[in-house]
Design a protein around this motif. Structure first.
Motif, PDB file in Angstrom:
ATOM      1  N   LEU A  26     -32.430 -77.263  61.844  1.00 52.59           N
ATOM      2  CA  LEU A  26     -32.308 -78.594  61.412  1.00 52.59           C
ATOM      3  C   LEU A  26     -32.779 -79.798  62.206  1.00 52.59           C
ATOM      4  O   LEU A  26     -32.353 -80.842  62.060  1.00 52.59           O
ATOM      5  N   GLY A  27     -33.735 -79.439  63.110  1.00 56.39           N
ATOM      6  CA  GLY A  27     -34.390 -80.670  63.796  1.00 56.39           C
ATOM      7  C   GLY A  27     -33.774 -81.150  65.279  1.00 56.39           C
ATOM      8  O   GLY A  27     -34.106 -81.968  65.659  1.00 56.39           O
ATOM      9  N   GLY A  28     -32.872 -80.131  65.642  1.00 55.07           N
ATOM     10  CA  GLY A  28     -32.302 -80.368  67.207  1.00 55.07           C
ATOM     11  C   GLY A  28     -33.306 -79.878  68.182  1.00 55.07           C
ATOM     12  O   GLY A  28     -34.432 -79.378  67.839  1.00 55.07           O
ATOM     13  N   LYS A  29     -32.979 -79.688  69.237  1.00 60.85           N
ATOM     14  CA  LYS A  29     -33.593 -79.072  70.137  1.00 60.85           C
ATOM     15  C   LYS A  29     -32.855 -78.185  71.249  1.00 60.85           C
ATOM     16  O   LYS A  29     -31.709 -78.423  71.924  1.00 60.85           O
ATOM     17  N   VAL A  30     -33.248 -76.615  71.287  1.00 55.59           N
ATOM     18  CA  VAL A  30     -32.481 -75.743  72.201  1.00 55.59           C
ATOM     19  C   VAL A  30     -33.472 -75.349  73.477  1.00 55.59           C
ATOM     20  O   VAL A  30     -34.752 -75.205  73.081  1.00 55.59           O
ATOM     21  N   SER A  31     -32.900 -75.400  74.466  1.00 54.32           N
ATOM     22  CA  SER A  31     -33.784 -75.096  75.598  1.00 54.32           C
ATOM     23  C   SER A  31     -32.910 -74.337  76.544  1.00 54.32           C
ATOM     24  O   SER A  31     -31.766 -74.304  76.533  1.00 54.32           O
ATOM     25  N   SER A  32     -33.763 -73.680  77.588  1.00 55.59           N
ATOM     26  CA  SER A  32     -33.219 -72.847  78.466  1.00 55.59           C
ATOM     27  C   SER A  32     -32.143 -73.745  79.548  1.00 55.59           C
ATOM     28  O   SER A  32     -32.567 -75.034  79.938  1.00 55.59           O
ATOM     29  N   ALA A  33     -31.198 -73.425  79.800  1.00 61.05           N
ATOM     30  CA  ALA A  33     -30.077 -74.282  80.412  1.00 61.05           C
ATOM     31  C   ALA A  33     -30.516 -74.009  81.794  1.00 61.05           C
ATOM     32  O   ALA A  33     -30.581 -73.016  82.482  1.00 61.05           O
ATOM     33  N   SER A  34     -30.304 -75.196  82.745  1.00 62.46           N
ATOM     34  CA  SER A  34     -30.359 -75.151  84.120  1.00 62.46           C
ATOM     35  C   SER A  34     -29.302 -74.407  84.799  1.00 62.46           C
ATOM     36  O   SER A  34     -29.421 -73.668  85.983  1.00 62.46           O
ATOM     37  N   LYS A  35     -28.200 -74.196  83.944  1.00 66.40           N
ATOM     38  CA  LYS A  35     -26.969 -73.500  84.733  1.00 66.40           C
ATOM     39  C   LYS A  35     -26.212 -72.689  83.422  1.00 66.40           C
ATOM     40  O   LYS A  35     -25.852 -73.109  82.695  1.00 66.40           O
ATOM     41  N   ARG A  36     -26.386 -71.346  83.601  1.00 67.31           N
ATOM     42  CA  ARG A  36     -26.167 -70.532  82.678  1.00 67.31           C
ATOM     43  C   ARG A  36     -24.483 -70.204  82.481  1.00 67.31           C
ATOM     44  O   ARG A  36     -23.956 -70.581  83.558  1.00 67.31           O
ATOM     45  N   GLU A  37     -24.056 -69.844  81.516  1.00 58.12           N
ATOM     46  CA  GLU A  37     -22.388 -69.811  81.621  1.00 58.12           C
ATOM     47  C   GLU A  37     -22.225 -68.110  81.109  1.00 58.12           C
ATOM     48  O   GLU A  37     -22.739 -67.962  79.801  1.00 58.12           O
ATOM     49  N   TYR A  38     -21.447 -67.450  81.757  1.00 56.95           N
ATOM     50  CA  TYR A  38     -21.263 -65.904  81.451  1.00 56.95           C
ATOM     51  C   TYR A  38     -19.698 -65.807  81.758  1.00 56.95           C
ATOM     52  O   TYR A  38     -19.382 -66.297  82.983  1.00 56.95           O
ATOM     53  N   GLY A  39     -18.961 -65.449  81.130  1.00 57.25           N
ATOM     54  CA  GLY A  39     -17.360 -65.316  81.225  1.00 57.25           C
ATOM     55  C   GLY A  39     -16.602 -66.506  80.948  1.00 57.25           C
ATOM     56  O   GLY A  39     -17.055 -67.241  80.019  1.00 57.25           O
ATOM     57  N   HIS A  40     -15.260 -66.716  81.580  1.00 54.00           N
ATOM     58  CA  HIS A  40     -14.478 -67.622  81.202  1.00 54.00           C
ATOM     59  C   HIS A  40     -15.070 -69.117  81.708  1.00 54.00           C
ATOM     60  O   HIS A  40     -15.734 -69.177  82.532  1.00 54.00           O
ATOM     61  N   ALA A  41     -14.822 -69.891  80.495  1.00 58.68           N
ATOM     62  CA  ALA A  41     -15.295 -71.223  80.819  1.00 58.68           C
ATOM     63  C   ALA A  41     -14.091 -72.133  80.385  1.00 58.68           C
ATOM     64  O   ALA A  41     -13.582 -71.884  79.283  1.00 58.68           O
TER      65      ALA A  41
END
Length: 553
Positions: A120-135
């Motif tokens: 829909l016209g936004g932007k997705v990119s690779s995160a500088s800090k990934r998130e795995y598990g509880h947040a």
């Protein structure tokens, strides 16, 4: 790249049942369906289960499903699952962007959020800090999706990409310290979260899904066993017609037994149940099942001993997929023979010489069978062919009736209880359609079948003696093509290895190995080693699913 490592109420299928892989009309029953489009997540089936737990019907379709197929389920909402890919990759799972413009409420989860942003016209990119598990997620609660939820909650994350720029019309409704965790465009009724509300690690996940189902989609929690039974019976009657006959592939297990009772309610004596001895049944099962099905369920049962023809076809075969397909083909051949026999005998008994129109084959296929055999889950791979799904021949004379095709095992048991079926049938542990053939690794021979029958009988007997049978999803023995040296009476022996398997599961999609008491394992091992001549070593399988499967083949 993102990575994804005795209730009365019961969801009602809007289609009643599935015949020959096609949806049936709903016969005037109000629909309340959630369509889940799968982009390959390991959690997709959990989404389906969480929706069904709210007594709303859900169905999982591949992300490549056509708009026509999606609409055929009369959805009141669509969920986009997570997935292992990046939306900007050239080989990202394809889906029709028109899904977002159908007018149904949409909930994106993890990859589903990124797909919405990207399309829909936004932007997705690779995160500088990934998130795995509880947040820790901070949410604004002035919107229907997070209404009534705490402003700060713990959620389960599993992503390496993030939404860098939101599409026009969207606003952020939740965040973590590292990423956008929730977005919404209320005007288009599109909602999305970066975390996984379907997993139990997200403590408020069920409440969020309830908000989507009932606050946004306006679902009605009325999918009950009674409605499912009524709509299924009506669908079968209409499809088979007033004069049609069917045969049921009866194994004696929960699934085929419930399917048989449902179809018998619909067409009565025009159903003939066929129980086939394929040569790889458990010890004395051929006779036990006949007694149970006739005495306890009152079904019209024909027993066919085809053990010789099955074992002949399996001779020399070691590949598990080939075994499954051989057994599937041979089953159909037996059923075709029985249909011809019924036609011939009924023709001989009528004045005009016209026999019964046996056009339908009833099977107890379940949703996990379909998922693992048919790669329903978007880009996910087929795990294995089930003899009653992926193992069927392409050119079948009989058309399929699979009334349980959209259900999980626990749901089938609830249907069986509403049909007032005996608990001794409903509480039977699952047994694979290909029988012991997929528990004998390597070639299936009469000698190996006999060894495994004896060993398996000991396992089941001791599990029952210990009072554990109904607490365990499945417990059984596997014969391995591994020989080792043993000692018996000061004499050297050289025999096979037997593996014991016991797992806990909710629906067969995932499973955890059971820490059986040492005394039970000791008794099983001692009995097999002493009583089953030809097996010299016993081992215990402590592999969960994933990464393994419940069966070894």
């Amino acid at each position: 790249m993102p990575a994804e490592s005795n209730q009365k109420k019961f969801p009602r299928s809007p289609h009643g049942c599935r015949l020959a892989g096609r949806s049936l009309p709903d016969y005037g029953v109000d629909t309340s369906s959630i369509v889940i489009l799968d982009f390959g997540s390991q959690y997709t089936q959990l989404i389906a289960r969480r929706v069904r737990e709210q007594n709303v019907f859900s169905v999982v379709l591949p992300c490549t499903a056509s708009i026509e197929e999606i609409r055929s389920y009369h959805p009141i909402g669509i969920v986009l699952s997570g997935g292992p890919c990046s939306v900007y990759d050239a080989d990202a799972p394809p889906a029709d962007p028109a899904v977002l413009a159908l007018g149904y409420p949409v909930l994106g989860i993890c990859y589903g959020l990124q797909y919405i942003v990207h399309q829909l016209g936004g932007k997705v990119s690779s995160a500088s800090k990934r998130e795995y598990g509880h947040a820790e997620v901070n949410a604004t609660t002035d919107n229907p999706l997070f209404a009534g939820l705490p402003a700060t909650m713990t959620a389960w994350m599993s992503h390496g990409d993030h939404a860098e720029e939101l599409p026009p019309g969207f606003r952020q409704i939740a965040k973590t310290s590292n990423a956008v965790a929730g977005i919404a465009d209320p005007d288009r009724n599109i909602w999305a979260v970066q975390f996984h509300p379907e997993v139990h690690h997200t403590k408020q996940g069920t409440a969020l899904l309830r908000n989507f189902l009932f606050g946004i989609c306006k679902a009605t929690p009325d999918w009950t066993p009674e409605h499912f039974i009524q709509s299924t019976i009506a669908a079968i009657r209409e499809k088979v017609g007033e004069s049609g006959h069917a045969i049921c592939a009866l194994s004696g297990g929960v699934d085929s037994s419930v399917a048989a009772v449902l179809v018998h309610r619909a067409i009565g004596d025009r159903l003939t149940c066929v129980f086939v001895n394929n040569g790889v049944l458990r010890r004395n099962e051929f006779f036990k099942v006949q007694d149970t099905m006739r005495d306890k369920l009152g079904l019209n049962l024909v027993a066919v001993d085809a053990s010789g023809r099955f074992l002949a076809k399996l001779a020399g075969v070691t590949d598990p997929e080939t075994k499954r397909k051989i057994i599937g083909n041979e089953f159909i051949s037996v059923f075709d023979d029985e249909a011809a026999r019924i036609l011939r005998e009924s023709a001989e008994s009528t004045e005009d010489g016209e026999g019964a129109n046996v056009a339908w084959l009833v099977q107890g296929t379940l949703y996990p069978d379909v998922i693992e055999s048919s790669s329903v889950k978007g880009p996910s791979q087929t795990i294995k062919s089930h003899h009653n799904v992926g193992g069927l021949p392409e050119n079948m004379k009989l058309k399929l009736i699979e009334p349980l095709r959209d259900l999980f095992k626990d749901e089938v048991r609830r249907i069986g209880r509403d049909l007032q079926m005996p608990e001794e049938i409903l509480q039977r542990q699952p047994f694979p359609g290909p029988g012991l053939a997929v528990r004998i690794l390597g070639e299936v021979t009469p000698e190996r079948v006999s060894l495994l029958q004896d060993a398996d009988d000991i396992v089941v007997t001791e599990i029952k003696t210990a009072g554990l049978y109904q607490q365990i999803w499945q417990s059984f023995a596997v014969l391995l093509p591994v020989r080792s040296v043993g000692v018996a009476g000061d004499q050297r022996t050289y025999g096979y290895t037997c593996a014991i398997r016991a797992v806990h599961s909710e629906d067969g999609m995932t499973a955890d190995w059971v820490p059986l008491p040492y005394e039970v394992l000791k008794t099983i091992s001692s009995r097999i080693s002493n009583e089953v001549h030809g097996i010299t070593r016993v081992v215990y399988d402590i592999t969960s699913k994933p990464p393994g499967t419940i069966e070894w083949e």
